[in-house]
Design a protein around this motif. Structure first.
Motif, mmCIF file in Angstrom:
data_model
loop_
_atom_site.group_PDB
_atom_site.id
_atom_site.type_symbol
_atom_site.label_atom_id
_atom_site.label_comp_id
_atom_site.label_asym_id
_atom_site.label_seq_id
_atom_site.Cartn_x
_atom_site.Cartn_y
_atom_site.Cartn_z
ATOM 1 N N TRP A 34 0.829 -1.215 0.000
ATOM 2 C CA TRP A 34 0.000 0.000 0.000
ATOM 3 C C TRP A 34 0.853 1.249 0.000
ATOM 4 O O TRP A 34 1.843 1.335 0.728
ATOM 5 C CB TRP A 34 -0.904 -0.034 1.235
ATOM 6 C CG TRP A 34 -1.956 1.048 1.278
ATOM 7 C CD1 TRP A 34 -2.007 2.062 2.168
ATOM 8 C CD2 TRP A 34 -3.046 1.222 0.403
ATOM 9 N NE1 TRP A 34 -3.079 2.856 1.929
ATOM 10 C CE2 TRP A 34 -3.745 2.368 0.825
ATOM 11 C CE3 TRP A 34 -3.505 0.532 -0.720
ATOM 12 C CZ2 TRP A 34 -4.882 2.831 0.189
ATOM 13 C CZ3 TRP A 34 -4.646 1.005 -1.347
ATOM 14 C CH2 TRP A 34 -5.327 2.130 -0.907
ATOM 15 N N GLY A 35 0.425 2.142 -0.837
ATOM 16 C CA GLY A 35 1.207 3.354 -0.948
ATOM 17 C C GLY A 35 0.771 4.453 -0.015
ATOM 18 O O GLY A 35 1.587 5.132 0.591
ATOM 19 N N ALA A 36 -0.547 4.618 0.081
ATOM 20 C CA ALA A 36 -1.064 5.751 0.871
ATOM 21 C C ALA A 36 -1.065 5.408 2.347
ATOM 22 O O ALA A 36 -2.065 5.587 3.043
ATOM 23 C CB ALA A 36 -2.461 6.109 0.395
ATOM 24 N N VAL A 722 -18.873 9.257 3.408
ATOM 25 C CA VAL A 722 -18.198 10.320 2.656
ATOM 26 C C VAL A 722 -18.292 10.025 1.176
ATOM 27 O O VAL A 722 -18.008 8.917 0.742
ATOM 28 C CB VAL A 722 -16.720 10.388 3.074
ATOM 29 C CG1 VAL A 722 -16.025 11.491 2.302
ATOM 30 C CG2 VAL A 722 -16.611 10.582 4.559
ATOM 31 N N VAL A 724 -16.814 10.537 -2.375
ATOM 32 C CA VAL A 724 -15.518 10.940 -2.919
ATOM 33 C C VAL A 724 -15.779 11.664 -4.230
ATOM 34 O O VAL A 724 -16.354 11.101 -5.153
ATOM 35 C CB VAL A 724 -14.643 9.706 -3.150
ATOM 36 C CG1 VAL A 724 -13.302 10.143 -3.723
ATOM 37 C CG2 VAL A 724 -14.467 8.968 -1.855
ATOM 38 N N ARG A 725 -15.373 12.903 -4.244
ATOM 39 C CA ARG A 725 -15.626 13.675 -5.453
ATOM 40 C C ARG A 725 -14.705 13.223 -6.558
ATOM 41 O O ARG A 725 -13.564 12.833 -6.326
ATOM 42 C CB ARG A 725 -15.404 15.152 -5.153
ATOM 43 C CG ARG A 725 -16.496 15.734 -4.256
ATOM 44 C CD ARG A 725 -16.397 17.230 -4.254
ATOM 45 N NE ARG A 725 -15.141 17.664 -3.651
ATOM 46 C CZ ARG A 725 -14.646 18.894 -3.839
ATOM 47 N NH1 ARG A 725 -15.274 19.734 -4.596
ATOM 48 N NH2 ARG A 725 -13.518 19.245 -3.269
ATOM 49 N N GLY A 726 -15.185 13.301 -7.759
ATOM 50 C CA GLY A 726 -14.356 13.022 -8.907
ATOM 51 C C GLY A 726 -13.947 11.582 -9.022
ATOM 52 O O GLY A 726 -12.814 11.279 -9.397
ATOM 53 N N MET A 727 -14.834 10.657 -8.649
ATOM 54 C CA MET A 727 -14.475 9.254 -8.722
ATOM 55 C C MET A 727 -14.856 8.627 -10.050
ATOM 56 O O MET A 727 -14.698 7.450 -10.250
ATOM 57 C CB MET A 727 -15.125 8.472 -7.576
ATOM 58 C CG MET A 727 -14.420 8.730 -6.255
ATOM 59 S SD MET A 727 -15.203 7.951 -4.875
ATOM 60 C CE MET A 727 -14.914 6.255 -5.247
ATOM 61 N N GLU A 728 -15.385 9.436 -10.927
ATOM 62 C CA GLU A 728 -15.734 8.905 -12.227
ATOM 63 C C GLU A 728 -14.454 8.535 -12.978
ATOM 64 O O GLU A 728 -13.373 9.048 -12.707
ATOM 65 C CB GLU A 728 -16.559 9.917 -13.028
ATOM 66 C CG GLU A 728 -15.799 11.128 -13.496
ATOM 67 C CD GLU A 728 -15.617 12.181 -12.414
ATOM 68 O OE1 GLU A 728 -15.094 13.249 -12.726
ATOM 69 O OE2 GLU A 728 -16.023 11.924 -11.248
ATOM 70 N N LYS A 729 -14.621 7.635 -13.914
ATOM 71 C CA LYS A 729 -13.451 7.200 -14.653
ATOM 72 C C LYS A 729 -12.944 8.346 -15.521
ATOM 73 O O LYS A 729 -13.716 9.030 -16.177
ATOM 74 C CB LYS A 729 -13.816 5.991 -15.529
ATOM 75 C CG LYS A 729 -12.612 5.278 -16.074
ATOM 76 C CD LYS A 729 -13.040 3.992 -16.759
ATOM 77 C CE LYS A 729 -11.813 3.268 -17.283
ATOM 78 N NZ LYS A 729 -12.170 2.052 -17.985
ATOM 79 N N GLY A 730 -11.657 8.552 -15.538
ATOM 80 C CA GLY A 730 -11.101 9.599 -16.375
ATOM 81 C C GLY A 730 -10.349 10.607 -15.540
ATOM 82 O O GLY A 730 -9.954 10.346 -14.423
ATOM 83 N N VAL A 731 -10.203 11.761 -16.110
ATOM 84 C CA VAL A 731 -9.459 12.810 -15.427
ATOM 85 C C VAL A 731 -10.305 13.369 -14.305
ATOM 86 O O VAL A 731 -11.493 13.642 -14.489
ATOM 87 C CB VAL A 731 -9.116 13.923 -16.419
ATOM 88 C CG1 VAL A 731 -8.382 15.049 -15.709
ATOM 89 C CG2 VAL A 731 -8.282 13.358 -17.538
ATOM 90 N N LEU A 732 -9.688 13.541 -13.173
ATOM 91 C CA LEU A 732 -10.424 14.064 -12.035
ATOM 92 C C LEU A 732 -10.525 15.569 -12.152
ATOM 93 O O LEU A 732 -9.682 16.220 -12.762
ATOM 94 C CB LEU A 732 -9.725 13.673 -10.747
ATOM 95 C CG LEU A 732 -9.450 12.175 -10.591
ATOM 96 C CD1 LEU A 732 -8.814 11.880 -9.246
ATOM 97 C CD2 LEU A 732 -10.733 11.381 -10.746
ATOM 98 N N ARG A 733 -11.498 16.115 -11.521
ATOM 99 C CA ARG A 733 -11.771 17.559 -11.549
ATOM 100 C C ARG A 733 -11.868 18.057 -12.977
ATOM 101 O O ARG A 733 -11.024 18.756 -13.462
ATOM 102 C CB ARG A 733 -10.702 18.324 -10.795
ATOM 103 C CG ARG A 733 -10.877 18.185 -9.293
ATOM 104 C CD ARG A 733 -9.577 18.442 -8.590
ATOM 105 N NE ARG A 733 -9.029 19.735 -8.975
ATOM 106 C CZ ARG A 733 -9.337 20.891 -8.402
ATOM 107 N NH1 ARG A 733 -10.234 20.914 -7.456
ATOM 108 N NH2 ARG A 733 -8.743 22.004 -8.775
#
Lengths: 733, 300
Positions: A34-36, A722, A724-733
């Motif tokens: 695990w990285g995080a 919670v 998580v914003r921007g969890m759609e596939k692709g570029v976040l934000r």
């Protein structure tokens, strides 16, 4: 705490399963590089304690679910104290069989039917080996079985044969009888259950002290009686509408052949229902004479009048019956009318007068045959004949049933002998004093210290003859003799209306002979009328005059019924009443020769009872105490003209209103008894006391709560709160 | 660079789509070569921009004498000079970048992205350099505009291996003295670690007039934390550091913490006027670049 299915407690080992699963999961894990980790570390740093606590709680909940489920399935029972005694049960049922228990919408659905069902439930749920006995609470109640039985079938069969009585419930007597029966039960567990409708008419007027005493007796025997309220509303209203024929009155109670007699029936409606076209039938000797229709509003009472002329002498049966309703016992009122041929009365006038109403017997002659005196066509029952003293003899007696001596100075020996013979053979004699009495003769041969015809001797004269002098009267009192009980009803007149200025004290002799019975007393306490049987006949002596010289009786309306009742009483030989209430003793006087003979008594419900006449007071007396049902009882036997007796139920229970909830609670509180809606509720409490209270239901509810709790806790612990914003596939934000 | 070399990192489709993109810097940087990038130094380039009134101190040679002859006033000529971009690619190869399935680990995605950027910039005759780092700088290739330099960069990227802890703050502090001229600094990293030192370093870079572009590369697992059964997490940066836990129990708190971390980073970048592009390893590479460059065009 005990368990009804103790073996299922073994299921509690399943409580270890969640723990094992937990441990297994901790041992069998996947590995993730695990990285995080810095994020995880910061989470663990701040939440480690909470997470550990949540883990422990969740684990405990999960362990608790199978544990408590197994506990519930083992059916634990909680026993709060040492109240229960185990062993065979002696069940004593006190069953209200007053006539209100016969109320119901339809046959087979009466309160008494409900009582039978509750009794069935109680016997069904009784422990094996118990014994059963019953006590009936209504009029003429008693013990259901000769001895307690182990056979519930026999007990129920006996109860099935019982029908609601025709009298009110007597709670105190019933409970006392139960206490008596309880002593005969040897079982270690005793139960007393009272099955009743809690009718206000019975319970509202119950003998409270008697009830309390009986309850104390029961408690002294270790039993807390339970009451089952048969009238408790169970999905429907209780039947309270009822129409009753409350009474039937007819004149003096005697009638003559050809005399028109008026019957006045009172019909009353209880409850809230109106009866706009209620038929009331009038029957004589079983034959319907007429039906009158009345409009009877809720709670109203209507008088219905019938008239009838009896064509023959003898005992006649009269019935007044309203159209049927839920309670049959009070729909019909029966009466027995003794019809006599004309009764002849011989008045022996001791002070004749040529002036109207101045003679000693003038008033009496009018009073005894008022229609004839008024030149009316109506038939008098009595026929009076007046003779002077000197003409009195056995020869002039003729068909006279009663001889009245009015201010007769004295009789000659032959006259006295004839008179004694007349009385001994069943004739009636009335003796009224006056100023002309030869007291020596009266105190001598006529009284003979009680051995003569007079029951008492004429003593000193009391009072003043002058109008202005002090007067006394006959105060209100309860008249026991059938001749005077007519005046117990104030509507029939009062003997107290007349003033008595002069009277003889009536004193007993020295020989100790039977002084007779005082029929009425003056306010001074002196006897006013005294009666005594003599041979087959009867003698009544008065303390004052028959005319108005010493009193004002002849000037008062009560004079007519007074004389008529006295004369008819003598003519009938002092016959006991023919109209009785349920439970009263039926009594008939028969000739002395009938003593020892057995007579049949026809019962209203069918069948006959056989009763033996016994010798008493020079005559044969027949007594029957089994008047438990309303209707006609007929005494018959060889050579005996059938004698009818009418028996009516008390109307005390016609009002079917139950105790209100507050009254019921007050009854329960005052007497410290518990009232149950049904037998099952009683059994439940009994079982809880004896065995304990089953608590699997609350435990099961607890298991359900744990299941929901686990679900909620699981969601709370593991659910993502919670987004998580921007969890759609692709570029976040 | 031959296309075949780039094809080791990019698919043919990705290369085709990259051909239509133009890398445009938001700010004018100094450069030695003419190109598409605007220079902040006006007056010395080939493309005239405007006249303005002479002020004392202006060079005499910048006066437009023709205008003086017509107007009898001194005006100086200003030129807008197009310069080459001087870009430095900073690729994080610390242990945490090793997360992800084989062939799709974060560092592999970062290498692909760096290769794309290098290819595009050199094609535009921009200078591109490369710095690989973990807790410290591993390798440095200075910026060059020669096409052969791309080969060197790709070779370096190809040989990169992950390992060690990341410390972006100290890396930036170490890089800063080496940046003698204004240019573009492209950071490709997961940015894991302490945020504040990183933001302080970014602020210093901005103070040195460096344009900074951050590509934050994350794996979708790190965003969603989809683990269910008991799991032992082993730290990729500190071997031997393990955490055994029920992931479902920490998921909520982890996601909260992740969101806080990302928010803090976004806020810091915005304050320092640093462009932050968040990418996941399942994002199509070319789309990610396109989104970024569109945004850069809008900002121009």
């Amino acid at each position: 705490m005990n368990f009804l299915n103790g073996t299922l407690l073994g299921g509690m080992v399943l409580g270890a399963v969640p723990l094992l699963i937990h441990l297994l999961h901790k041992r069998r894990f996947r590995v993730v590089p695990w990285g995080a980790m810095h994020l995880l570390d910061s989470v663990l740093k701040t939440n480690r304690r909470r997470m550990q606590l949540e883990q422990v709680l969740l684990l405990l909940i999960r362990i608790g679910i199978p544990l408590f489920l197994a506990l519930a399935m083992a059916r634990p029972v909680f026993k709060s104290g040492g109240m229960g005694v185990s062993g065979n049960e002696g069940l004593l049922l006190v069953v209200d069989h007053s006539y209100s228990m016969g109320a119901g919408e339809r046959p087979g659905e009466t309160l008494f039917d409900r009582a039978r069902l509750e009794a069935q439930e109680l016997t069904r749920t009784a422990p094996q080996g118990g014994v059963f006995q019953g006590v009936l609470l209504g009029e003429g109640g008693g013990i259901l079985l000769d001895r307690p039985t182990h056979d519930p079938g026999r007990f129920l069969e006996a109860l099935k044969r019982v029908t609601p009585s025709a009298g009110p419930a007597d709670l105190a007597a019933g409970l006392q009888a139960a206490a008596g029966q309880l002593e005969k039960l040897r079982e270690p567990v005793k139960s007393v259950v009272v099955l009743t409708d809690f009718q206000r008419a019975s319970f509202g007027t119950a003998d409270r002290a008697g009830v309390r005493t009986a309850l104390d007796q029961l408690r002294g025997a270790g039993v807390d009686p339970a009451f089952v309220d048969l009238g408790a509303r169970r999905g429907g209203s209780l039947h309270t509408d009822n129409v009753a024929v409350e009474s039937v009155e007819f004149g003096s109670g005697l009638a003559g052949v050809g005399q028109k007699l008026q019957f006045r029936a009172a019909v009353r409606s209880y409850g809230e229902t109106a009866h706009p076209d209620l038929g009331v039938a009038f029957r004589v000797d079983g034959v319907e004479k007429t039906v009158v229709r009345v409009n009877l509003g809720p709670g109203q009472t209507q008088q219905v009048v019938f008239e009838h002329v009896f064509e023959s002498a003898g005992s006649h049966r009269v019935e007044v019956e309203g159209e049927g309703d839920g309670l049959a016992a009070d729909n019909r009122f029966v009466a027995c009318v003794p019809v006599l041929e004309r009764v002849e009365v011989l008045l022996v006038n001791g002070e004749p007068s040529s002036q109207a109403l101045r003679g000693e017997t003038d008033f009496a002659e009018v009073a005894l045959q008022p229609f004839r005196a008024g030149r009316m066509e109506l038939a008098d029952l009595l026929s009076a004949r007046v003779v002077p003293v000197e003409k009195f003899s056995g020869a002039v007696l003729g068909k006279a049933a009663v001889v009245v001596l009015a201010n007769v100075p004295k009789l000659s020996d032959p006259q006295l002998k004839d008179l004694e013979g007349f009385v001994k053979s069943g004739g009636g004699l009335m003796v009224w004093p006056g100023a002309k009495l030869d007291l020596d003769w009266y105190r001598g041969p006529f009284f003979r210290d009680g051995a003569g015809l007079l029951p008492l001797s004429f003593g000193e004269i009391q009072g003043e003859p002058r109008d202005a002098g002090r007067t006394v009267n006959v105060p209100p009192q309860r008249f026991e003799d059938s001749s005077l009980d007519f005046f117990n009803d104030p509507r029939n007149g009062s003997l107290g209306d007349a003033e008595i200025r002069v009277w003889h004290r009536l004193v007993p002799g020295k020989g100790g002979a039977d002084p007779g019975k005082v029929l009425a007393r003056l306010e001074t306490g002196d006897p006013f009328l005294v009666g005594r049987n003599h041979g087959a006949g009867r003698v009544i002596m008065a303390a004052t005059t028959l005319d108005a010289d010493w009193n004002s009786f002849p000037l008062r309306p009560v004079y007519i019924p007074l004389l008529q009742r006295l004369v008819l009483g003598l003519a009938s030989g002092g016959e006991p009443p023919r109209n009785l209430k349920v439970g009263a003793t039926l009594t008939s006087f028969l000739p002395a020769k009938d003593a020892g003979r057995r007579f049949d008594i026809g019962l209203p419900e069918g069948g006959t009872a056989v009763v033996e006449a016994v010798a008493r007071d020079g005559k044969a007396v027949l007594e029957f105490r089994g008047t438990r049902k309303p209707g006609f009882y007929t005494v018959s036997g060889p050579g005996l003209e059938p004698q009818h007796f009418a028996v009516n139920a008390s109307r005390a229970e016609s009002d079917l209103t139950r105790l209100s909830a507050g009254e019921l609670e007050a009854f329960s509180r005052e007497n410290g008894v518990r009232v149950f809606e049904n037998a099952a509720a009683f059994r439940k409490l009994q079982r809880e006391r004896r065995v304990g209270r089953e608590i699997w239901r609350p435990i099961l509810l607890g298991v359900l709560a744990l299941l929901f709790g686990e679900l909620w806790f699981q969601q709370r612990v593991t659910g993502s709160r919670v987004s998580v914003r921007g969890m759609e596939k692709g570029v976040l934000r | 660079m031959p296309v075949s070399d780039l094809g080791r990192f990019l698919s043919a489709e990705e290369l085709r789509r990259l051909g239509g993109l133009q890398v445009l810097a938001r700010e004018v940087v100094e450069g030695f070569c003419s190109g598409l990038h605007q220079s902040p130094h006006r007056g010395f380039s080939v493309e005239f921009r405007q006249h303005r009134a002479y002020v004392p101190g202006d060079e005499i040679r910048s006066i437009d004498w023709r205008v003086f002859g017509r107007t009898d006033r001194f005006y100086v000529r200003e030129y807008e000079e197009e310069t080459n971009l001087r870009a430095q690619l900073l690729v994080d190869v610390s242990g945490s970048m090793g997360y992800g399935p084989a062939g799709k680990a974060k560092w592999q995605y970062a290498v692909q992205l760096a290769a794309c950027l290098a290819h595009l910039m050199i094609r535009q005759q921009d200078s591109v350099g490369l710095v690989t780092f973990d807790s410290g700088i591993r390798r440095v290739l200075p910026p060059r505009a020669r096409p052969s330099h791309l080969q060197a960069i790709l070779g370096e990227l190809e040989g990169a291996k992950t390992g060690g802890e990341s410390d972006l703050g100290s890396v930036f502090r170490a890089v800063l003295p080496k940046l003698q001229r204004r240019g573009l600094l492209v950071l490709i990293s997961d940015c894991f670690g302490e945020v504040q030192p990183l933001l302080r370093a970014l602020a210093q870079l901005r103070h040195g007039h460096q344009e900074v572009l951050v590509f934050q590369v994350l794996d979708r697992d790190e965003l969603e934390f989809p683990f269910r059964e008991w799991t032992q997490f082993e730290c990729l940066e500190r071997p031997g550091s393990v955490r055994l836990l029920d992931p479902a129990q920490v998921r909520g708190a982890y996601l909260e913490r992740l969101e806080a971390f990302r928010s803090e980073l976004r806020r810091g970048c915005r304050q320092n006027r640093v462009d932050l592009v968040e990418l996941t390893t399942d994002s199509p590479l070319t789309e990610a670049l396109a989104v970024y460059f569109k945004r850069r065009m809008q900002h121009r």
